[in-house]
Design a protein around this motif. Structure first.
Motif, PDB file in Angstrom:
ATOM      1  N   LYS A 455       0.815  -1.216   0.000  1.00 47.97           N
ATOM      2  CA  LYS A 455       0.000   0.000   0.000  1.00 47.97           C
ATOM      3  C   LYS A 455       0.845   1.260   0.000  1.00 47.97           C
ATOM      4  O   LYS A 455       2.004   1.246   0.406  1.00 47.97           O
ATOM      5  CB  LYS A 455      -0.913   0.004   1.221  1.00 47.97           C
ATOM      6  N   CYS A 456       0.209   2.344  -0.429  1.00 44.97           N
ATOM      7  CA  CYS A 456       0.868   3.646  -0.387  1.00 44.97           C
ATOM      8  C   CYS A 456       1.016   4.090   1.066  1.00 44.97           C
ATOM      9  O   CYS A 456       0.052   4.046   1.820  1.00 44.97           O
ATOM     10  CB  CYS A 456       0.038   4.673  -1.153  1.00 44.97           C
ATOM     11  N   PRO A 457       2.227   4.505   1.472  1.00 45.12           N
ATOM     12  CA  PRO A 457       2.410   4.933   2.852  1.00 45.12           C
ATOM     13  C   PRO A 457       1.646   6.222   3.174  1.00 45.12           C
ATOM     14  O   PRO A 457       1.451   6.550   4.336  1.00 45.12           O
ATOM     15  CB  PRO A 457       3.921   5.142   2.972  1.00 45.12           C
ATOM     16  N   HIS A 458       1.197   6.941   2.147  1.00 41.77           N
ATOM     17  CA  HIS A 458       0.490   8.203   2.404  1.00 41.77           C
ATOM     18  C   HIS A 458      -1.022   8.073   2.302  1.00 41.77           C
ATOM     19  O   HIS A 458      -1.750   8.888   2.842  1.00 41.77           O
ATOM     20  CB  HIS A 458       0.933   9.279   1.405  1.00 41.77           C
ATOM     21  N   CYS A 459      -1.492   7.112   1.558  1.00 43.60           N
ATOM     22  CA  CYS A 459      -2.923   7.081   1.227  1.00 43.60           C
ATOM     23  C   CYS A 459      -3.630   5.779   1.594  1.00 43.60           C
ATOM     24  O   CYS A 459      -4.843   5.692   1.464  1.00 43.60           O
ATOM     25  CB  CYS A 459      -3.128   7.308  -0.272  1.00 43.60           C
ATOM     26  N   SER A 460      -2.896   4.774   2.008  1.00 41.06           N
ATOM     27  CA  SER A 460      -3.458   3.466   2.342  1.00 41.06           C
ATOM     28  C   SER A 460      -4.364   2.879   1.264  1.00 41.06           C
ATOM     29  O   SER A 460      -5.349   2.230   1.553  1.00 41.06           O
ATOM     30  CB  SER A 460      -4.179   3.493   3.701  1.00 41.06           C
ATOM     31  N   ARG A 472       3.004   2.523  -8.210  1.00 41.16           N
ATOM     32  CA  ARG A 472       2.542   3.902  -8.148  1.00 41.16           C
ATOM     33  C   ARG A 472       1.199   4.004  -7.423  1.00 41.16           C
ATOM     34  O   ARG A 472       0.363   3.115  -7.527  1.00 41.16           O
ATOM     35  CB  ARG A 472       2.394   4.441  -9.566  1.00 41.16           C
ATOM     36  N   CYS A 473       1.021   5.126  -6.712  1.00 35.38           N
ATOM     37  CA  CYS A 473      -0.252   5.401  -6.040  1.00 35.38           C
ATOM     38  C   CYS A 473      -1.095   6.313  -6.926  1.00 35.38           C
ATOM     39  O   CYS A 473      -0.624   7.361  -7.358  1.00 35.38           O
ATOM     40  CB  CYS A 473      -0.005   6.076  -4.697  1.00 35.38           C
ATOM     41  N   HIS A 474      -2.336   5.910  -7.170  1.00 35.86           N
ATOM     42  CA  HIS A 474      -3.182   6.706  -8.066  1.00 35.86           C
ATOM     43  C   HIS A 474      -3.878   7.869  -7.386  1.00 35.86           C
ATOM     44  O   HIS A 474      -4.499   8.686  -8.032  1.00 35.86           O
ATOM     45  CB  HIS A 474      -4.210   5.807  -8.750  1.00 35.86           C
ATOM     46  N   TYR A 475      -3.765   7.932  -6.050  1.00 38.12           N
ATOM     47  CA  TYR A 475      -4.332   9.093  -5.362  1.00 38.12           C
ATOM     48  C   TYR A 475      -3.333  10.225  -5.296  1.00 38.12           C
ATOM     49  O   TYR A 475      -3.636  11.353  -5.627  1.00 38.12           O
ATOM     50  CB  TYR A 475      -4.775   8.726  -3.950  1.00 38.12           C
ATOM     51  N   CYS A 476      -2.091   9.941  -4.860  1.00 41.98           N
ATOM     52  CA  CYS A 476      -1.148  11.034  -4.615  1.00 41.98           C
ATOM     53  C   CYS A 476       0.049  10.992  -5.547  1.00 41.98           C
ATOM     54  O   CYS A 476       0.861  11.910  -5.551  1.00 41.98           O
ATOM     55  CB  CYS A 476      -0.678  11.011  -3.166  1.00 41.98           C
ATOM     56  N   GLY A 477       0.198   9.956  -6.336  1.00 42.42           N
ATOM     57  CA  GLY A 477       1.306   9.911  -7.273  1.00 42.42           C
ATOM     58  C   GLY A 477       2.591   9.327  -6.700  1.00 42.42           C
ATOM     59  O   GLY A 477       3.613   9.258  -7.393  1.00 42.42           O
ATOM     60  N   TYR A 478       2.566   8.909  -5.450  1.00 46.05           N
ATOM     61  CA  TYR A 478       3.745   8.304  -4.826  1.00 46.05           C
ATOM     62  C   TYR A 478       4.250   7.144  -5.685  1.00 46.05           C
ATOM     63  O   TYR A 478       3.470   6.369  -6.234  1.00 46.05           O
ATOM     64  CB  TYR A 478       3.361   7.804  -3.434  1.00 46.05           C
ATOM     65  N   GLU A 479       5.595   7.051  -5.810  1.00 47.97           N
ATOM     66  CA  GLU A 479       6.158   6.018  -6.659  1.00 47.97           C
ATOM     67  C   GLU A 479       7.312   5.325  -5.949  1.00 47.97           C
ATOM     68  O   GLU A 479       8.070   5.965  -5.234  1.00 47.97           O
ATOM     69  CB  GLU A 479       6.660   6.678  -7.951  1.00 47.97           C
TER      70      GLU A 479
HETATM   71 ZN    ZN Z   1      -0.655   7.917  -2.166  1.00 46.95          ZN
END
Ligand code: ZN
Ligand code: ADP
Ligand code: ZN
Length: 745
Positions: A455-460, A472-479
């Motif tokens: 999971k994305c560490p910022h958006c779960s 990649r995270c589709h909410y915040c763009g974290y990669e």
């Molecule tokens: Zn994210």
């Protein structure tokens, strides 16, 4: 209430700042929110302003507060109608008055003269036809497309040619050098440009269309204000019906607002309306700059246009005397605002109609449950179009059980039947659309040992793997790069799971190496132009197969598509909100409607692991009524809209514990206040709990839901929450309210 918050002459001042005034005793009975008043301001003895808030407490030192001079006589201007609307939005959707005002008022920008660049035919028709033939022979598709359009209309706005028609500057200048066309810039001359084409697009309406039109027009003639639901299968000629009614309204000196989901506002739509209504129609989309948008509003205000076509925000066009609002594809989620206030365009349109006496026409092949329910109870008048307008037949739909495919050792994404039909269509040189309601190279990455998804560490939310191997995270763009071991248990058995559009593209290319393939998803359409480019390229038959996500199913008309494959129909059934089945039905029914739009017979293959789910079986049969009947039972059993109402209150904040505690405190106060209703179950609360997506951009999210039969009960809660707004804000917490949400939190 002795004090009023006033916005000073809103056409000059920014709307962010209000000033407090005292309401003299003798005016107290005659002012309310939205009242236009005279006030002293700065050095000026008298200016007009609008009351946007009332309070019993002074915000600044008493002695510095000045008195309102009086109420402006006949203060009903367009601006005050918008203010009244803002007040209504605030009451019905929560949030602040300023947020509501920003929603209803156009951005203030100075107006500069604007040049309009047009492209016009500069040679004889014969010559143009010659060049058209020649371009077709040489496969200069762009050239041919432009000349063909020019032969039909003579003049086209430049922006349409470059954006919607997707013609490059080089092509235009080449044709200009050949003397085929001319490019001319002039100051907008509203009377000359595109005159309506008298004998152009107008078709002879069929009986059903005729009946629908006269139902509305007769009511209009009798001065009856109603809401109509045009329930017509895809291609049944709803747009023709709208245009006929619009024509009547405009001829009677009133104005019309037409809402179309932005995604469906294609070149063809623009052209159809322009041909019928010429320069009395304006279009509006999110690509316009603030200045351009303001110009459009001004044209409406000055009365130099009669029809405004655009997405949601076109509702706030300041027409003097609106007579009709049309909402096409009324079931679309895009009609609900994602920002605050989270208003629904359909409900706001109804309110505008109540305020102005305008009529409302809604249209869809797959109406929202809300609207169909209202048609059923007689609140809306139902107008049915049951046949496709052009002799086209509805496609043949087949459901394929993917569990059986697996049993038969077929481990690919494509069922044998789909492959057989794809092969057939490629040989016949007909086009194919493959639809997957998901994006990314291959879904989420999970651990085969412990089952955890990465999971994305910022958006779960689960990260998805892309072709370059990155996650990649589709909410915040974290990669991040693909880890070698499971972050939870350390097992090396981690792998990408599921299927994405990129993977489908690869497999199609493997199966059919010579097929020309286009892919359209959020990754290939980062900007609007690429979106238009892919669509027009497919329309120009520059590709055999179009693979895509939801975006390919909506409102496009590709006459050469005779096969639609829906690869995993049940994916959208797993969404976490109560509209999952409705969304699935709409997507499938719309996707199926894409096949066989012209004279060619179409096939649709729906692949699924849930072949017996009612959303899937009814969509396959294009049987909206059966779907509706089953879905309404489900909604009723749980008091979900349209059989009840639900409200989400979302708190987000930097500190996890504080945020949760704050929402729990506010919830407890509300439950306390409405204890009687809670006890007799008229009001039900769920939560508070961490939201489904418990963190976005490092903000923790908590949500509580309230359910009630009566909408007004929920708006009472909104008003109650207002009491705590300052306290919530001071704690650094953002509070969002969503009534009858379209999404899960
Ligand atoms: Zn994210
Ligand atoms: P909808 O909005 O319901 O999808 P449209 O209004 O776009 O349907 O109509 C589909 C197609 O049928 C269009 O190409 C339109 O020009 C054509 N059409 C609509 N009504 C008629 C009619 N009465 N006679 C001939 N063609 C029609
Ligand atoms: Zn693990």
């Amino acid at each position: 209430m002795t004090y009023a918050d006033i916005i000073v002459d809103i056409s000059h001042e920014t709307i962010d700042r209000t000033f407090q005034y005292r309401i003299p005793e003798d005016l107290q009975a005659s002012v309310k929110i939205g009242t236009k008043v005279n006030i002293p301001f700065g050095n000026r003895k008298e200016m007009t302003g609008y009351i946007v808030g009332l309070s019993s407490m002074p915000k600044i030192e008493e002695s510095r507060i000045r008195d309102i001079i009086g109420v402006v006589p006949q203060g009903i201007s367009i601006d005050s109608r918008m203010l009244e609307l803002a007040a209504w939005i605030k009451t019905n959707y929560g949030g602040t008055m300023n947020e509501a005002l920003k929603t209803v008022l156009p951005v203030k920008k100075s107006i500069r003269p604007q040049l309009k660049t047009e492209i016009a035919l500069a040679c004889t028709e014969e010559r143009a036809k010659e060049v058209l033939e020649e371009s077709r022979k040489k496969h200069y598709v762009a050239k041919a497309r432009l000349i063909a359009e020019l032969l039909e209309t003579n003049v086209l706005p430049k922006e349409l040619v470059s954006s919607k028609l997707n013609i490059s500057a080089a092509t235009i200048s080449a044709l200009e050098k050949q003397g085929i066309l001319e490019v001319r810039s002039e100051k907008i001359d509203r009377n000359k440009s595109y005159a309506a084409d008298e004998n152009g697009e107008k078709v002879n309406l069929n009986d059903e269309q005729e009946a629908a039109c006269s139902a509305v027009i007769n009511d209009l003639k009798e001065g009856k204000r109603e809401t109509y639901l045009v329930f017509g299968v895809t291609g049944s000629g709803k747009t023709e019906v709208y245009m006929e009614i619009i024509d009547h309204v405009v001829k009677n000196g009133k104005q019309v607002i037409v809402l179309i989901p932005e995604i469906a506002l294609t070149f063809q739509t623009v052209l159809r309306f322009t041909k019928r209504f010429g320069d009395r129609v304006a279009f509006f989309n999110s690509k316009l700059s603030e200045g351009e948008r303001y110009d459009q509003y001004l044209k409406a205000k000055e009365g130099s246009i009669d029809i405004m076509i655009g997405p949601r925000s076109a509702l706030f066009t300041p027409f003097e005397n609106p007579g009709l609002i049309v909402i096409d594809e009324e079931h679309e989620g895009a009609y609900k605002s994602e920002g605050v206030p989270k208003y629904h365009a359909r409900e706001v349109a109804e309110q505008i109609c109540r305020m102005t006496g305008a009529s409302l026409v809604l249209g869809s092949a797959t109406p929202s449950l809300e609207s169909f329910r209202r048609a059923e109870t007689g609140e809306y008048k139902l107008l049915k179009l049951t046949k496709r307008a052009k002799e086209a037949e509805l496609p043949e739909v087949e459901i394929v059980d993917l569990r059986e495919e697996l049993k038969n050792k077929n481990r690919t994404i494509f069922s044998l039947e789909l492959v057989r039909l794809m092969d057939d269509r490629l040989q016949k040189k007909e086009q194919i659309m493959l639809f997957l309601n998901r994006r990314g190279y291959s879904g989420f990455v999970s651990c085969r040992s412990c089952g955890e998804a990465i999971k994305c560490p910022h958006c779960s939310v689960s990260l998805t793997q892309h072709r370059d191997g990155h996650l990649r995270c589709h909410y915040c763009g974290y990669e991040t790069i693909m880890p070698k071991k499971c972050p939870s248990c350390g097992s090396p058995y981690i792998a990408a799971f599921g299927t994405g559009t990129q993977k489908i593209e690869e497999q199609v290319k493997k199966l059919f190496p010579s097929a020309r393939v286009l892919r359209m998803d959020a990754d290939t359409t980062k900007n609007k132009e690429s979106y238009e480019k892919i669509l027009s390229s497919f329309a120009n038959e520059e590709a055999d197969i179009l693979i895509g996500t939801q975006m390919i199913v909506k409102g496009h008309d590709f006459p050469h598509v005779t096969l639609v494959g829906i690869l995993a129909a049940d994916l959208s059934l797993h969404a976490t909100d109560y509209r999952a089945a409705e969304k699935t039905f709409q997507l499938l029914a719309q996707a199926a409607g894409r096949a066989g739009r012209a004279s060619l017979k179409g096939n649709v293959i729906i692949q699924t692991y849930r072949p017996d789910h009612y959303a899937i079986t009814t969509a396959a049969e294009q049987d909206y009524i059966s779907f509706y009947e089953q879905e309404v039972l489900f909604r009723k059993s749980l008091c979900y809209p349209p059989m009840g109402h639900i409200m989400a209150v979302l708190f987000s904040g930097k500190n996890d514990a504080d945020c949760g505690a704050s929402l729990r405190r506010v919830t407890a106060k509300i439950i306390d206040k409405f204890a009687g209703l809670v006890d007799n179950k008229e009001l039900v609360s769920m939560g508070p709990a961490p939201a489904g997506i418990s963190k976005i951009n490092d903000l923790y999210r908590y949500v509580v839901y309230f359910k009630a039969q009566k909408y007004s009960l929920l708006t009472d809660i909104c008003a109650e929450i207002d009491e705590y707004r300052d306290e919530i804000k001071a704690a650094g917490i953002i509070c969002q309210i969503d009534l009858d949400p379209m999404i899960g939190y």
